[in-house]
Design an enzyme around this catalytic site. Structure first.
Site, PDB file in Angstrom:
ATOM      1  N   HIS A   1       0.846  -1.199   0.000  1.00 51.25           N
ATOM      2  CA  HIS A   1       0.000   0.000   0.000  1.00 51.25           C
ATOM      3  C   HIS A   1       0.875   1.240   0.000  1.00 51.25           C
ATOM      4  CE1 HIS A   1       0.791  -0.592   4.299  1.00 51.25           C
ATOM      5  NE2 HIS A   1       0.306   0.598   4.563  1.00 51.25           N
TER       6      HIS A   1
ATOM      7  N   HIS B   1       1.355   3.975   1.879  1.00 52.84           N
ATOM      8  CA  HIS B   1       1.870   4.746   3.009  1.00 52.84           C
ATOM      9  C   HIS B   1       3.402   4.835   2.979  1.00 52.84           C
ATOM     10  CE1 HIS B   1      -2.002   4.197   5.621  1.00 52.84           C
ATOM     11  NE2 HIS B   1      -2.112   5.150   4.717  1.00 52.84           N
TER      12      HIS B   1
ATOM     13  N   ASP C   1       5.721   4.799   5.141  1.00 51.70           N
ATOM     14  CA  ASP C   1       6.518   3.882   5.947  1.00 51.70           C
ATOM     15  C   ASP C   1       6.619   2.493   5.319  1.00 51.70           C
ATOM     16  OD1 ASP C   1       3.761   3.539   6.566  1.00 51.70           O
ATOM     17  OD2 ASP C   1       4.236   2.608   8.488  1.00 51.70           O
ATOM     18  N   HIS C   2       5.942   2.301   4.182  1.00 52.05           N
ATOM     19  CA  HIS C   2       6.063   1.051   3.427  1.00 52.05           C
ATOM     20  C   HIS C   2       6.669   1.262   2.044  1.00 52.05           C
ATOM     21  CE1 HIS C   2       3.635  -1.607   6.153  1.00 52.05           C
ATOM     22  NE2 HIS C   2       3.360  -0.398   6.622  1.00 52.05           N
TER      23      HIS C   2
ATOM     24  N   HIS D   1      -7.624  -0.415   5.357  1.00 53.85           N
ATOM     25  CA  HIS D   1      -6.547   0.420   5.895  1.00 53.85           C
ATOM     26  C   HIS D   1      -6.242   1.521   4.888  1.00 53.85           C
ATOM     27  CE1 HIS D   1      -3.037   1.434   8.272  1.00 53.85           C
ATOM     28  NE2 HIS D   1      -2.268   1.322   7.200  1.00 53.85           N
TER      29      HIS D   1
ATOM     30  N   ASP E   1      -0.495  -3.978   6.320  1.00 50.33           N
ATOM     31  CA  ASP E   1      -1.120  -3.382   7.503  1.00 50.33           C
ATOM     32  C   ASP E   1      -2.600  -3.755   7.596  1.00 50.33           C
ATOM     33  OD1 ASP E   1       1.283  -2.260   8.131  1.00 50.33           O
ATOM     34  OD2 ASP E   1       0.655  -0.181   7.880  1.00 50.33           O
TER      35      ASP E   1
ATOM     36  N   HIS F   1       4.278  -4.507  11.019  1.00 48.90           N
ATOM     37  CA  HIS F   1       4.662  -3.780  12.229  1.00 48.90           C
ATOM     38  C   HIS F   1       4.795  -4.723  13.423  1.00 48.90           C
ATOM     39  CE1 HIS F   1       4.061   0.442  10.867  1.00 48.90           C
ATOM     40  NE2 HIS F   1       3.166  -0.102  10.060  1.00 48.90           N
TER      41      HIS F   1
END
Length: 242
Positions: free
Chosen positions: A56, A58, A60-61, A113, A132, A170
């Site tokens: 996805h 985001h 942080d990915h 998400h 996530d 995570h």
């Protein structure tokens, strides 16, 4: 030969994953939130990163996508989020197949998400990368979707074989478990699991991957019996201070 899967801690509590096929010598970096730790982990093993798979959009990915792509990797990710992931070379959606050597992963669309979120399921290897969406004892926050979206995801995950190993994005297990104890106070399996989780974290150890069987026994979101119940639990978890 089976896949080699290496956990790479990045940022504050993220996990990127290196997936290596020993037979072909090829390697995927999945959800590299940072490039340097992922490249270093691959280099230490003598691996070259050939592909990046993204669940996805985001940051942080996806934060490491550009730097790894600059070294020659191709980047694959969700078609529905292509506008938000400028590094994509290939877009995929429900039912598409991606390959690593002779190993094939089916793409699952699992919104909620983010609305275009995908998962990668290696059925023959009994492995799934859920980003996530499904966490150990938890599920992702509903930033872009609905409880019905996430409930549908959980039903799909719950239908997988118990032995399926779940690799998520995570290290949230301890906080998820504290809420799980409140959501299902009479569930002895959650109490037993939390004792193991607390001990592992005290030793500085990771708590993922998990398995579908373990989540079926201890994850209050996978165990929800309706979208309404999942929504109630997600709202309670969002406000949970334990």
């Amino acid at each position: 030969m089976p896949l080699d899967i290496v956990r790479v801690p990045v940022l504050s509590d993220n996990y990127a994953w290196l997936i290596h096929d020993p037979d072909s010598g090829t390697t995927v970096a999945l959800d590299p939130g940072e490039a340097d730790p992922v490249i270093a982990a691959a280099t230490a093993r003598g691996w070259r990163i050939d592909q990046v798979w993204t669940t996805h959009w985001h940051p942080d990915h996806t934060g490491g996508n550009a730097a790894i792509r600059a070294q020659g990797a191709t980047v694959t990710g969700p078609a529905a989020e292509a506008a938000k992931i400028p590094t994509l070379d290939r877009t995929v959606t429900e039912g598409d197949v991606v390959t690593l050597g002779a190993h094939a992963a089916q793409v699952m669309t699992v919104p909620g998400h983010t609305q275009g979120h995908i998962a990668f399921h290696f059925a023959d290897d009994a492995v799934i990368f859920t980003g996530d969406t499904l966490f150990a004892m938890g599920c992702g926050r509903l930033f872009e979707g609905t409880p019905a979206d996430m409930f549908a995801n959980m039903q799909r995950y719950a239908a997988l074989p118990d032995e399926t190993r779940v690799y998520c994005g995570h290290e949230y297990t301890q906080s998820n478990g504290r809420y799980a104890l409140v959501a299902e106070p009479d569930n002895a399996a959650i109490r037993d699991r939390m004792a193991d989780v607390d001990a592992a974290r005290a030793r500085g150890e990771a708590t993922v991957p998990t398995t579908i069987g373990l989540e079926r026994a201890t994850n209050p979101f996978l165990r929800a019996t309706s979208a309404a119940e999942l929504g109630e639990r997600r709202a309670a978890k969002d406000a949970f201070k334990g």
